[in-house]
Design a protein around this motif. Structure first.
Motif, short mmCIF file in Angstrom:
data_model
loop_
_atom_site.label_atom_id
_atom_site.label_comp_id
_atom_site.label_asym_id
_atom_site.label_seq_id
_atom_site.Cartn_x
_atom_site.Cartn_y
_atom_site.Cartn_z
N ILE A 149 0.86 -1.20 0.00
CA ILE A 149 0.00 0.00 0.00
C ILE A 149 0.89 1.24 0.00
CG2 ILE A 149 -1.76 1.28 1.32
CD1 ILE A 149 -2.76 -1.52 2.27
N GLY A 199 -5.56 -1.81 11.64
CA GLY A 199 -5.42 -3.23 11.95
C GLY A 199 -6.07 -3.53 13.29
N GLY A 201 -6.31 -6.42 14.83
CA GLY A 201 -5.83 -7.64 15.50
C GLY A 201 -5.44 -7.28 16.93
N PRO A 202 -4.86 -8.23 17.68
CA PRO A 202 -4.50 -7.92 19.07
C PRO A 202 -3.51 -6.77 19.22
CG PRO A 202 -4.05 -10.23 18.54
CD PRO A 202 -4.63 -9.64 17.33
N THR A 203 -2.57 -6.63 18.26
CA THR A 203 -1.59 -5.54 18.37
C THR A 203 -2.28 -4.19 18.33
OG1 THR A 203 0.00 -6.94 17.19
CG2 THR A 203 0.56 -4.61 17.38
N PRO A 243 -10.67 -10.87 15.18
CA PRO A 243 -11.41 -12.00 14.59
C PRO A 243 -11.08 -13.36 15.19
CG PRO A 243 -9.89 -10.97 12.99
CD PRO A 243 -9.86 -10.13 14.21
N ALA A 302 -0.67 -1.80 12.08
CA ALA A 302 -0.56 -3.12 12.73
C ALA A 302 -1.41 -4.14 11.99
CB ALA A 302 -1.00 -3.00 14.19
N GLY A 304 -0.41 -7.12 10.71
CA GLY A 304 0.09 -8.49 10.69
C GLY A 304 1.45 -8.64 10.03
N THR A 356 2.06 -16.82 16.88
CA THR A 356 2.09 -16.16 18.19
C THR A 356 3.37 -16.52 18.96
OG1 THR A 356 1.02 -17.99 19.32
CG2 THR A 356 -0.43 -16.34 18.36
P1 NAD Z 1 -3.33 -9.63 12.76
O1 NAD Z 1 -2.91 -10.32 11.52
O2 NAD Z 1 -3.84 -10.43 13.88
O3 NAD Z 1 -4.42 -8.51 12.43
C1 NAD Z 1 -4.24 -7.58 11.40
C2 NAD Z 1 -5.58 -6.97 11.03
O4 NAD Z 1 -5.36 -5.92 10.09
C3 NAD Z 1 -6.53 -7.95 10.37
O5 NAD Z 1 -7.72 -8.03 11.11
C4 NAD Z 1 -6.75 -7.38 8.97
O6 NAD Z 1 -8.08 -7.55 8.51
C5 NAD Z 1 -6.43 -5.91 9.17
N1 NAD Z 1 -5.98 -5.24 7.92
C6 NAD Z 1 -5.08 -5.70 7.02
N2 NAD Z 1 -4.92 -4.81 6.02
C7 NAD Z 1 -5.72 -3.75 6.29
C8 NAD Z 1 -5.98 -2.52 5.63
N3 NAD Z 1 -5.36 -2.19 4.49
N4 NAD Z 1 -6.87 -1.67 6.18
C9 NAD Z 1 -7.47 -1.98 7.35
N5 NAD Z 1 -7.26 -3.13 8.01
C10 NAD Z 1 -6.39 -4.03 7.51
O7 NAD Z 1 -2.04 -8.76 13.21
P2 NAD Z 1 -1.42 -8.47 14.64
O8 NAD Z 1 -2.41 -7.89 15.57
O9 NAD Z 1 -0.17 -7.71 14.38
O10 NAD Z 1 -1.02 -9.90 15.18
C11 NAD Z 1 -0.07 -10.73 14.52
C12 NAD Z 1 -0.04 -12.09 15.21
O11 NAD Z 1 0.47 -11.96 16.53
C13 NAD Z 1 -1.41 -12.74 15.33
O12 NAD Z 1 -1.29 -14.11 15.16
C14 NAD Z 1 -1.81 -12.44 16.74
O13 NAD Z 1 -2.68 -13.41 17.28
C15 NAD Z 1 -0.48 -12.41 17.48
N6 NAD Z 1 -0.54 -11.47 18.63
C16 NAD Z 1 -1.17 -11.89 19.76
C17 NAD Z 1 -1.28 -11.03 20.84
C18 NAD Z 1 -1.98 -11.49 22.09
O14 NAD Z 1 -2.38 -12.64 22.17
N7 NAD Z 1 -2.19 -10.63 23.08
C19 NAD Z 1 -0.78 -9.72 20.77
C20 NAD Z 1 -0.16 -9.31 19.58
C21 NAD Z 1 -0.06 -10.19 18.51
#
Ligand code: NAD
Length: 494
Positions: A149, A199, A201-203, A243, A302, A304, A356
């Motif tokens: 992007i 993003g 996700g958890p981050t 999710p 954030a 992923g 993870t």
């Molecule tokens: P993720 O992959 O879990 O989430 C990224 C999110 O960004 C997705 O929901 C996606 O739909 C969204 N996204 C992607 N492109 C986009 C766009 N152009 N515009 C808007 N939204 C967009 O990423 P993460 O949170 O960095 O986590 C990475 C991994 O690390 C995962 O497996 C997660 O479970 C793990 N993690 C776990 C914890 C915890 O358990 N507390 C904490 C941090 C990370």
């Protein structure tokens, strides 16, 4: 009290300086480990290093406790509290482990060497060299996904490394102080104080929660003028955040964010980033799409993981990896498919589990067990060979019987040792802090999902993270940081 402190200090000292350290041995196999993250460090912790010539290569000479990295962005936790020097870890090993602070730029599978480069600030140039291996473990993690992007790399902050957290911390305060500058237009003040997280996700969720805590607990008290315009927005392409969590926990997170006044923009996919705006495609309830421009002061990206170039290059050298897209495909013993002497752990490996820290940690510990077993098997097989030879030379029945008993004993040990099953991940649960002293926990293997707020969940989250910290030193530092922030507030200097 002095005696107790003295003996404690002495015992730590002893632990870190084993009296006998085995030196590198040309007759042993060279095991090269790439990375100092969750996978590699948990392997190192449990590995009997005296069985191999162990070499660790990583551009980071410390282990980083990533679950608490979002707290560093607001100064709740100081980054050094969650860093553990790799040298401290290596000093505790029985045999000497070589460490090179360098980046692995290429793995040459044919030649069995890793090309490394050290971008030295002191020397002012880049040194290149190569390290041969008999066995290689790749635990280099992943890089931030940007999906190509435009503008993301140039304008947004990521949240993977210590420097990322430091950049975010500086940027938050830069936005606040710049917004307070004399004679700004209201529109510009609003833009500067708009903190956008892309993003869900958890981050992204944890960072948004921490940031809003920072605002509520400290920023708005120190700088009340920003009160009306400081705003946090979480942008997510999918219909909901988190999710991977259950519907109940998603709803709990969304309602908590509502109370915290964090705006969640779901079904909003960012397509382009400029220095002041993001352009996003919003899917409306009727399915139509509209393009929207959202101004921001801070943008945290954030979304992923993506494959690192060194991993992609290796995948290109191995025909069995040609269909793999997201990382190195491994078998149930974490051997990289298409190789016999390369293993992969953590976010760079694709083993049907989410990327993870928990998975990486268990994979590293499994490899340590596997390598310890392989070394033990080797020793037992050599001993058996020697005993068979001894048996053929035995002159008396008594000697023959004694050697026969020893052979049987060794064979029994060998059978037991060889019984190491494939890697099996055991999910201990997922936990995410969502701000306002609330956390969501998915421990479905124990008792179903827990979604609760208030002091208990908060304490559970804190004690779980505290107990997971790498060392007692880290644990003490993190606890002190929490106390310090509670008593004095977070440090709002840039
Ligand atoms: P993720 O992959 O879990 O989430 C990224 C999110 O960004 C997705 O929901 C996606 O739909 C969204 N996204 C992607 N492109 C986009 C766009 N152009 N515009 C808007 N939204 C967009 O990423 P993460 O949170 O960095 O986590 C990475 C991994 O690390 C995962 O497996 C997660 O479970 C793990 N993690 C776990 C914890 C915890 O358990 N507390 C904490 C941090 C990370």
């Amino acid at each position: 009290a002095l005696a107790v402190t003295g003996s404690l200090a002495y015992s730590i000292y002893e632990l870190r300086h084993p009296e006998e350290q085995y030196e590198a041995d040309p007759n042993k196999k060279t095991l090269v480990i790439l990375g100092t993250g969750w996978g590699s460090v948990s392997l190192l912790k449990k590995l009997d290093t005296e069985n191999y010539n162990v070499v660790v290569i990583s551009p980071r000479n410390y282990f980083l406790f990533t679950p608490l990295l979002p707290s560093c962005t607001t100064g709740l936790i100081e980054h050094r509290s969650i860093m553990e020097p790799i040298r401290n870890i290596l000093r505790q090993k029985k045999a000497t482990v070589k460490f090179y602070e360098a980046e692995a730029t290429k793995v040459d599978y044919e030649k069995r060497v890793v090309l490394i480069s050290d971008d030295s600030e002191i020397k002012g140039d880049i040194s290149h060299t190569e390290v041969p291996f008999d066995m290689l473990v790749i635990g280099v993690g992943a890089e931030n996904a940007t999906f190509g992007i435009p503008g993301v790399r140039e304008h947004s902050c990521f949240l993977k490394e210590v420097t990322d957290a430091q950049n975010i911390r500086k940027r938050i305060m830069d936005c606040v102080e710049t917004a307070m500058f004399k004679d700004q237009t209201e529109e510009e003040v609003k833009r500067l104080l708009h903190m956008v997280v892309v993003g869900g996700g958890p981050t992204g969720v944890e960072f948004a929660g921490e940031l809003k805590d920072f605002f509520n607990e400290d920023l708005k008290k120190w700088i009340p003028e920003i009160q009306d315009n400081f705003h946090v927005t979480l942008v997510e392409a999918l219909p909901n955040v988190l999710p991977m969590f259950s519907k109940q926990l998603i709803e709990y997170t969304e309602s908590t964010f509502k109370e915290e006044e964090i705006t969640i923009r779901t079904k909003t996919m960012v397509k382009k980033v400029t220095d002041k705006y993001i352009e996003a495609e919003v899917t409306n309830p009727d399915g139509s799409k509209t393009l929207e421009t959202i101004p921001y002061g801070l943008l945290v990206w954030a979304t992923g993981n993506a494959v690192r170039p060194v991993v992609r290059d290796l995948m290109g050298q191995i025909p069995a990896q040609k269909d793999s897209r997201r990382g190195l495909a491994v078998n149930e013993y974490l051997v990289v498919n298409g190789t016999e002497n390369i293993w992969a752990v953590g976010d760079c490996a694709i083993a049907n589990y989410a990327p993870t820290a928990q998975v990486a940690g268990q994979e590293g510990a499994f490899l340590a067990r596997l390598f310890n077993t392989m070394a033990k098997t080797d020793t037992l097989e050599k001993e058996l060979q020697a005993l068979s030879h001894e048996q053929s030379l035995a002159k008396t029945d008594e000697d023959r019987n004694r050697v026969f008993d020893e052979i049987r004993e060794r064979q029994k040990q060998l059978r037991r040792t060889k019984q190491i099953g494939p890697f099996q991940y055991s999910h201990q649960g997922s936990l995410a802090y969502i701000g306002k002293e609330r956390a969501v926990a998915d421990i479905s293997w124990l008792s179903g999902n827990i979604a609760s707020g208030g002091t208990l969940t908060y304490l559970f989250w804190r004690s779980a993270y505290l107990s997971m910290c790498f060392s007692s030193r880290n644990r003490v530092l993190v606890a002190l940081d929490w106390i310090k922030a509670r008593v004095f507030g977070r440090d709002v200097s840039r």
